[in-house]
Design an enzyme around this catalytic site. Structure first.
Site, PDB file in Angstrom:
ATOM      1  N   LYS A 133       0.831  -1.292  -0.022  1.00 16.42           N
ATOM      2  CA  LYS A 133      -0.067  -0.217   0.121  1.00 16.42           C
ATOM      3  C   LYS A 133       0.812   1.306   0.041  1.00 16.42           C
ATOM      4  O   LYS A 133       1.855   1.510   0.751  1.00 16.42           O
ATOM      5  CB  LYS A 133      -0.783  -0.159   1.222  1.00 16.42           C
ATOM      6  N   ASP A 161      -0.304  -0.059  -4.389  1.00 19.12           N
ATOM      7  CA  ASP A 161      -1.819   0.243  -4.571  1.00 19.12           C
ATOM      8  C   ASP A 161      -1.775   1.553  -3.706  1.00 19.12           C
ATOM      9  O   ASP A 161      -1.724   1.569  -2.442  1.00 19.12           O
ATOM     10  CB  ASP A 161      -2.606  -0.606  -3.888  1.00 19.12           C
ATOM     11  N   GLU A 190      -1.676   0.137  -8.714  1.00 17.68           N
ATOM     12  CA  GLU A 190      -3.264   0.337  -8.889  1.00 17.68           C
ATOM     13  C   GLU A 190      -3.559   1.937  -8.606  1.00 17.68           C
ATOM     14  O   GLU A 190      -3.460   2.165  -7.427  1.00 17.68           O
ATOM     15  CB  GLU A 190      -3.983  -0.559  -7.762  1.00 17.68           C
ATOM     16  N   ASP A 213      -8.824  -0.639 -10.742  1.00 14.12           N
ATOM     17  CA  ASP A 213      -9.663  -1.442  -9.520  1.00 14.12           C
ATOM     18  C   ASP A 213     -10.945  -0.896  -9.650  1.00 14.12           C
ATOM     19  O   ASP A 213     -12.057  -0.958 -10.034  1.00 14.12           O
ATOM     20  CB  ASP A 213      -8.757  -1.424  -8.287  1.00 14.12           C
ATOM     21  N   LYS A 235     -12.185  -7.601  -7.823  1.00 11.04           N
ATOM     22  CA  LYS A 235     -12.940  -8.070  -6.763  1.00 11.04           C
ATOM     23  C   LYS A 235     -14.290  -8.816  -6.746  1.00 11.04           C
ATOM     24  O   LYS A 235     -15.339  -7.981  -7.133  1.00 11.04           O
ATOM     25  CB  LYS A 235     -13.002  -6.980  -5.771  1.00 11.04           C
TER      26      LYS A 235
HETATM   27  O1  LIG Z   1      -5.905  -6.898  -3.822  1.00 14.64           O
HETATM   28  C1  LIG Z   1      -5.077  -7.502  -2.671  1.00 14.64           C
HETATM   29  O2  LIG Z   1      -3.962  -7.914  -2.751  1.00 14.64           O
HETATM   30  C2  LIG Z   1      -5.783  -7.560  -1.509  1.00 14.64           C
HETATM   31  C3  LIG Z   1      -7.111  -7.000  -1.078  1.00 14.64           C
HETATM   32  C4  LIG Z   1      -6.964  -5.440  -0.916  1.00 14.64           C
HETATM   33  O3  LIG Z   1      -6.040  -4.799  -0.873  1.00 14.64           O
HETATM   34  C5  LIG Z   1      -8.094  -4.573  -0.470  1.00 14.64           C
HETATM   35  C6  LIG Z   1      -9.216  -5.089  -0.534  1.00 14.64           C
HETATM   36  C7  LIG Z   1     -10.417  -4.764   0.073  1.00 14.64           C
HETATM   37  C8  LIG Z   1     -10.265  -3.214   0.351  1.00 14.64           C
HETATM   38  C9  LIG Z   1      -9.080  -2.432   0.151  1.00 14.64           C
HETATM   39  O4  LIG Z   1      -8.659  -2.203   1.637  1.00 14.64           O
HETATM   40  C10 LIG Z   1      -8.098  -3.058  -0.675  1.00 14.64           C
HETATM   41  C11 LIG Z   1      -7.655  -2.470  -1.671  1.00 14.64           C
HETATM   42  O5  LIG Z   1      -7.401  -1.316  -1.479  1.00 14.64           O
HETATM   43  O6  LIG Z   1      -7.708  -2.896  -2.819  1.00 14.64           O
HETATM   44 MG   LIG Z   2      -7.122  -0.868  -3.772  1.00 13.71          MG
END
Ligand SMILES: O=C(O)CCC(=O)C1=CC=C[C@@H](O)[C@@H]1C(=O)O
Ligand SMILES: [Mg+2]
Length: 320
Positions: A133, A161, A190, A213, A235
Site C-alpha cells: 500500500k 496500490d 493500482e 480497480d 474483486k
Molecule cells: O488486492 C489484494 O492484494 C488484497 C485486497 C486489498 O488490497 C483490498 C481489499 C479490500 C479493500 C481494500 O482495503 C484493499 C484495496 O485497496 O484494494
Molecule cells: Mg485498492
C-alpha cells in the site's frame, strides 16, 4: 429435493483495520448452503462497507427472494447486487461441481507498515511478487521504502496500490526515488491518482504501468486498451456472479491486460473459493488474497497453514 439455509455471521477483526478512513471492528456477511440430491454448495455474501453499493440488509433480501424462487425448482435470474450474485453463484457452482478444487494458494503478500519487519518477511518467504500500500504516508517516504525494498530483494517485483490518493505532484515525488531499473520491477500501480485521467497522464509521463480497480466499477466504464494500463484487479464480491467475472477476465485477456483476482475481505470460506476461481480462470497471475490475517477467526473452511480458529456454528444467526 432442494433445501437451502442462510445464516448471518460476524467475525471480529484485528484491531486497527482501517477501510477508507473508517475502522472495521467486525466483518459481517451471509452464509448460504444449498443442497440437492445429496450434493451441496456453500456461498458467502459479504458486501464490503465503503466499497459495495449495496448494504448487507439489501443483500439479505435479495438472497431470500432468490432462495424462495430456487426452492420451487426454477433457475432464478442473477441478482443485480454484486455480492449476492457472487455468493449465490459460488454455492450453485459447488452444487453443480463446476468450481474446480485446485487452488492458487500462493497469493501476493500484502505489506503495510514496518519496513524492517516487511523485509524479513519477504526474505523468509522468497516472495517473487508482493503488494504494498502506498499513499498513506508522505510520497517521499513511500518512494524511499519501495526503493530500499527493491534493492534489498533483487528478485522481487512489486505491485503498489495507492487507492487514488496521490495528486499528480505527489505521484511524481514518489517516482523520483526510483531508478529506471527499479521502475521496471513495479508490475503496476493500482489507481495512483484521484481520477483515471490523472492516473493515465502519470503513467505516460513516468513510464510506469498502472492497473484499474475502482475505475472498473465506475458507471459507464468499458474495458479498452489504454496506454500505460497493464492490468485489472477484479474483486468478485464487488463485481457479480462467476459468469460475469469470467466474462470480464476474458475481455481483459483479449485486450492483452493481466487480470488479477483480489479479495474484498471475505472470510476464509470466500477466500478459498477465490483461490480456486483464480487457479481456474487466471492461472498465470498471482491473486491478491492476503487478507485473512486481518481477521481473528476462520469460517466453514480453513485456509491452508492458517492457524486461526474456526468460528463455531452456534455463533451464526439463522435467517432461513
Ligand atoms: O488486492 C489484494 O492484494 C488484497 C485486497 C486489498 O488490497 C483490498 C481489499 C479490500 C479493500 C481494500 O482495503 C484493499 C484495496 O485497496 O484494494
Ligand atoms: Mg485498492
Amino acid at each position: 429435493m432442494r433445501q437451502a439455509k442462510l445464516w448471518r455471521y460476524a467475525i471480529p477483526m484485528e484491531s486497527g483495520v482501517l477501510l477508507r478512513d473508517r475502522r472495521l471492528t467486525q466483518r459481517e456477511g451471509l452464509l448460504l448452503l444449498l443442497q440437492e440430491n445429496r450434493r451441496q454448495g456453500w456461498g458467502e455474501i459479504a458486501p464490503l462497507p465503503g466499497f459495495s453499493s449495496e448494504t448487507l440488509a439489501q443483500a439479505q433480501q435479495a438472497c431470500l427472494a432468490w432462495i424462495a424462487d430456487w426452492l420451487t425448482g426454477r433457475s432464478p435470474a442473477e441478482s443485480a447486487l454484486p455480492s449476492a450474485a457472487f455468493g449465490i453463484s459460488c454455492a450453485c457452482a459447488e452444487l453443480d461441481g463446476v468450481l474446480p478444487n485446485a487452488a492458487s494458494w500462493q497469493s501476493a503478500p500484502l505489506c503495510y507498515g514496518d519496513p524492517d519487519a516487511l523485509l524479513l518477511q519477504l526474505q523468509a518467504q522468497a516472495t517473487p511478487c508482493a503488494k504494498m500500500k502506498v499513499g498513506l504516508y508522505e510520497a517521499a517516504r513511500d518512494g524511499m521504502q519501495v526503493s530500499l525494498l527493491l534493492d534489498a530483494l533483487p528478485q522481487l517485483r512489486l505491485r503498489l496500490d495507492a487507492n487514488r490518493s496521490w495528486t499528480p505532484e505527489k505521484a511524481r515525488q514518489f517516482v523520483r526515488w526510483l531508478t529506471p531499473q527499479q521502475r521496471m520491477r513495479i508490475a503496476f500501480i493500482e489507481e495512483p491518482c484521484r481520477t483515471p485521467e490523472e492516473s493515465l497522464r502519470f503513467a505516460a509521463d513516468c513510464d510506469l504501468r498502472i492497473a484499474w480497480d475502482e475505475t472498473l466499477r465506475e458507471p459507464g466504464f468499458t474495458l479498452r486498451t489504454q496506454p500505460g494500463v497493464a492490468a485489472v484487479v477484479i474483486k468478485p464480491t464487488l463485481t457479480g456472479s462467476i459468469a460475469r467475472v469470467r466474462q470480464l477476465i476474458a475481455d481483459a485477456r483479449q485486450l492483452g491486460l493481466e487480470a488479477v483476482v483480489s479479495s474484498a475481505l471475505e472470510s476464509s470460506l470466500g477466500l478459498t473459493q477465490l483461490a480456486r476461481l483464480a487457479c481456474w480462470l487466471t492461472p498465470q497471475s498471482t491473486p491478491g488474497l492476503d487478507t485473512l490475517s486481518l481477521m481473528r477467526q476462520q469460517l466453514v473452511r480453513r485456509w491452508p497453514g492458517c492457524d486461526r480458529p474456526l468460528q463455531e456454528q452456534a455463533q451464526w444467526t439463522q435467517i432461513y
